[in-house]
Design a protein around this motif. Sequence first.
Motif, PDB file in Angstrom:
ATOM      1  N   PRO A  58      30.509  40.931  46.087  1.00 54.61           N
ATOM      2  CA  PRO A  58      31.678  40.198  46.580  1.00 54.61           C
ATOM      3  C   PRO A  58      31.322  39.382  47.810  1.00 54.61           C
ATOM      4  O   PRO A  58      30.325  39.659  48.501  1.00 54.61           O
ATOM      5  N   ASN A  59      32.120  38.373  48.098  1.00 52.71           N
ATOM      6  CA  ASN A  59      32.020  37.690  49.384  1.00 52.71           C
ATOM      7  C   ASN A  59      32.774  38.443  50.465  1.00 52.71           C
ATOM      8  O   ASN A  59      32.387  38.422  51.637  1.00 52.71           O
ATOM      9  N   LEU A  60      33.843  39.109  50.043  1.00 55.86           N
ATOM     10  CA  LEU A  60      34.709  39.787  51.007  1.00 55.86           C
ATOM     11  C   LEU A  60      35.116  41.143  50.471  1.00 55.86           C
ATOM     12  O   LEU A  60      35.451  41.271  49.285  1.00 55.86           O
ATOM     13  N   VAL A  61      35.075  42.145  51.331  1.00 54.84           N
ATOM     14  CA  VAL A  61      35.634  43.460  51.011  1.00 54.84           C
ATOM     15  C   VAL A  61      36.811  43.675  51.947  1.00 54.84           C
ATOM     16  O   VAL A  61      36.667  43.606  53.174  1.00 54.84           O
ATOM     17  N   ILE A  62      37.973  43.917  51.355  1.00 54.59           N
ATOM     18  CA  ILE A  62      39.187  44.132  52.138  1.00 54.59           C
ATOM     19  C   ILE A  62      39.477  45.624  52.205  1.00 54.59           C
ATOM     20  O   ILE A  62      39.606  46.292  51.173  1.00 54.59           O
ATOM     21  N   GLU A  63      39.533  46.140  53.416  1.00 50.96           N
ATOM     22  CA  GLU A  63      39.924  47.528  53.613  1.00 50.96           C
ATOM     23  C   GLU A  63      41.447  47.602  53.537  1.00 50.96           C
ATOM     24  O   GLU A  63      42.147  47.114  54.422  1.00 50.96           O
ATOM     25  N   THR A  64      41.930  48.159  52.443  1.00 53.41           N
ATOM     26  CA  THR A  64      43.366  48.189  52.216  1.00 53.41           C
ATOM     27  C   THR A  64      44.051  49.238  53.090  1.00 53.41           C
ATOM     28  O   THR A  64      43.417  50.181  53.574  1.00 53.41           O
ATOM     29  N   LEU A  65      45.349  49.076  53.251  1.00 57.35           N
ATOM     30  CA  LEU A  65      46.121  49.968  54.111  1.00 57.35           C
ATOM     31  C   LEU A  65      46.230  51.361  53.501  1.00 57.35           C
ATOM     32  O   LEU A  65      46.167  51.520  52.269  1.00 57.35           O
ATOM     33  N   PRO A  66      46.382  52.389  54.322  1.00 55.23           N
ATOM     34  CA  PRO A  66      46.577  53.744  53.805  1.00 55.23           C
ATOM     35  C   PRO A  66      47.749  53.790  52.826  1.00 55.23           C
ATOM     36  O   PRO A  66      48.782  53.143  53.038  1.00 55.23           O
ATOM     37  N   GLY A  67      47.567  54.516  51.742  1.00 56.49           N
ATOM     38  CA  GLY A  67      48.619  54.627  50.742  1.00 56.49           C
ATOM     39  C   GLY A  67      48.494  53.638  49.606  1.00 56.49           C
ATOM     40  O   GLY A  67      49.140  53.814  48.563  1.00 56.49           O
ATOM     41  N   MET A  68      47.676  52.603  49.774  1.00 53.78           N
ATOM     42  CA  MET A  68      47.449  51.652  48.688  1.00 53.78           C
ATOM     43  C   MET A  68      46.361  52.213  47.788  1.00 53.78           C
ATOM     44  O   MET A  68      45.236  52.428  48.228  1.00 53.78           O
ATOM     45  N   GLU A  69      46.695  52.449  46.529  1.00 53.17           N
ATOM     46  CA  GLU A  69      45.768  53.108  45.615  1.00 53.17           C
ATOM     47  C   GLU A  69      45.667  52.338  44.308  1.00 53.17           C
ATOM     48  O   GLU A  69      46.564  51.579  43.945  1.00 53.17           O
ATOM     49  N   GLY A  70      44.566  52.552  43.624  1.00 52.25           N
ATOM     50  CA  GLY A  70      44.373  51.912  42.327  1.00 52.25           C
ATOM     51  C   GLY A  70      43.725  50.550  42.462  1.00 52.25           C
ATOM     52  O   GLY A  70      43.191  50.182  43.507  1.00 52.25           O
ATOM     53  N   LEU A  71      43.781  49.789  41.376  1.00 49.33           N
ATOM     54  CA  LEU A  71      43.170  48.468  41.320  1.00 49.33           C
ATOM     55  C   LEU A  71      44.122  47.441  41.933  1.00 49.33           C
ATOM     56  O   LEU A  71      44.644  46.556  41.252  1.00 49.33           O
ATOM     57  N   VAL A  72      44.331  47.547  43.230  1.00 47.24           N
ATOM     58  CA  VAL A  72      45.434  46.834  43.872  1.00 47.24           C
ATOM     59  C   VAL A  72      45.298  45.321  43.799  1.00 47.24           C
ATOM     60  O   VAL A  72      46.306  44.605  43.652  1.00 47.24           O
ATOM     61  N   GLU A  73      44.074  44.787  43.904  1.00 50.82           N
ATOM     62  CA  GLU A  73      43.947  43.326  43.951  1.00 50.82           C
ATOM     63  C   GLU A  73      44.256  42.657  42.618  1.00 50.82           C
ATOM     64  O   GLU A  73      44.482  41.442  42.568  1.00 50.82           O
ATOM     65  N   GLN A  74      44.290  43.442  41.528  1.00 46.33           N
ATOM     66  CA  GLN A  74      44.663  42.837  40.252  1.00 46.33           C
ATOM     67  C   GLN A  74      46.080  42.245  40.310  1.00 46.33           C
ATOM     68  O   GLN A  74      46.375  41.247  39.649  1.00 46.33           O
ATOM     69  N   ALA A  75      46.929  42.867  41.117  1.00 45.52           N
ATOM     70  CA  ALA A  75      48.310  42.370  41.257  1.00 45.52           C
ATOM     71  C   ALA A  75      48.391  41.158  42.179  1.00 45.52           C
ATOM     72  O   ALA A  75      49.458  40.551  42.304  1.00 45.52           O
ATOM     73  N   TRP A  76      47.284  40.805  42.826  1.00 49.44           N
ATOM     74  CA  TRP A  76      47.293  39.650  43.724  1.00 49.44           C
ATOM     75  C   TRP A  76      47.030  38.335  42.990  1.00 49.44           C
ATOM     76  O   TRP A  76      47.200  37.260  43.567  1.00 49.44           O
ATOM     77  N   VAL A  77      46.600  38.416  41.731  1.00 54.34           N
ATOM     78  CA  VAL A  77      46.346  37.199  40.959  1.00 54.34           C
ATOM     79  C   VAL A  77      47.638  36.397  40.838  1.00 54.34           C
ATOM     80  O   VAL A  77      48.722  36.950  40.619  1.00 54.34           O
ATOM     81  N   ASN A  78      47.504  35.077  41.011  1.00 51.67           N
ATOM     82  CA  ASN A  78      48.630  34.132  41.038  1.00 51.67           C
ATOM     83  C   ASN A  78      49.436  34.233  42.330  1.00 51.67           C
ATOM     84  O   ASN A  78      50.568  33.738  42.400  1.00 51.67           O
ATOM     85  N   HIS A  79      48.847  34.859  43.328  1.00 53.24           N
ATOM     86  CA  HIS A  79      49.432  34.899  44.668  1.00 53.24           C
ATOM     87  C   HIS A  79      48.423  34.328  45.656  1.00 53.24           C
ATOM     88  O   HIS A  79      47.288  34.015  45.302  1.00 53.24           O
ATOM     89  N   LYS A  80      48.848  34.213  46.892  1.00 53.35           N
ATOM     90  CA  LYS A  80      47.983  33.681  47.944  1.00 53.35           C
ATOM     91  C   LYS A  80      47.724  34.748  48.997  1.00 53.35           C
ATOM     92  O   LYS A  80      48.606  35.545  49.318  1.00 53.35           O
ATOM     93  N   LEU A  81      46.502  34.724  49.528  1.00 53.59           N
ATOM     94  CA  LEU A  81      46.114  35.618  50.607  1.00 53.59           C
ATOM     95  C   LEU A  81      45.863  34.801  51.870  1.00 53.59           C
ATOM     96  O   LEU A  81      45.204  33.760  51.824  1.00 53.59           O
ATOM     97  N   TYR A  82      46.379  35.293  52.970  1.00 52.21           N
ATOM     98  CA  TYR A  82      46.129  34.706  54.282  1.00 52.21           C
ATOM     99  C   TYR A  82      45.135  35.619  54.994  1.00 52.21           C
ATOM    100  O   TYR A  82      45.433  36.782  55.271  1.00 52.21           O
TER     101      TYR A  82
END
Length: 289
Positions: A200-224
């Motif tokens: 990857p170019n970037l590894v995002i340390e997700t917040l506590p409590g976020m579990e599973g394949l979370v970034e799959q739900a980010w498709v078609n959204h924008k990240l800041y």
Amino acid sequence: MIKVGTVQQIWRYPVKGMAGESLDACYLGEMGLQGDRIWALRDVQRQEIQSCKFRPQLLRCVAQFRQLPYSGSEQHVDILFPDGQTVGSDDPQIHERLSSLTGHDSTLESLRPISQLDFYRRHKKDDHTWLAELKATFDREEGEPLPEILDALPPDAEDFVSLPGTFFLVTPFHLLSTASLAHLQQLNPEANWDVQRFRPNLVIETLPGMEGLVEQAWVNHKLYIGEALIDCNSTTPRCGAVTREQQSLQSDTSILRTIVQKADQNLGIYGVTKKSALIKLGDEVFLDA
């Protein structure tokens, strides 16, 4: 917007297909991280740019820019080979060393202008063999599906091995989350889910409590990400490269079996830069609501 985490790791890969360098900060532009994949191996006989899909031996090499910060597309890199020897991109031996490593007569080449289209062309001896070769790199076992992306390749993919003017196959930016890695580690605890397997170019340390394949739900959204803006445009289907031996990692086919069977073939997502900026470790990451 909702906060989803912070930037934990930044990775740049100066040479396509090789391991890269971990950074504290890097400028993110329209072509991805500055200096990412500006060199590549070219097969002399096929007259074709190669990746670790077809030349997995490249994964056993580590490429780093000789001088930091990166300051131009012609800046040379030093390549650490599996035998421990380091050879520069400006060393006359580099082509011979890479040819010996891969078993194919090869040269190390830097990016060329998009006007030199032939440089990026795919080797094709007929109309179908190139696609069969590409499908084979996904290393699927009997009964396992191939990624849908192979049935919907853009027209240019038949003629070019990368987006002309770049050494990228799909988009110039790829990220994944610690939540996804932790999820797959739970499913296959015997495997080594080192992030370097997945490039990857970037590894995002997700917040506590976020579990599973979370970034799959980010498709078609924008990240800041800090001051940068990323359009998350697709998931990342995985091929056999994730199972290959690397400098500090042993070959492990169970990695791919887990991703195909438990993660719908995908790990991580691709993105396109909509607003360029310097990104840094610790930058907060927000998802549009």
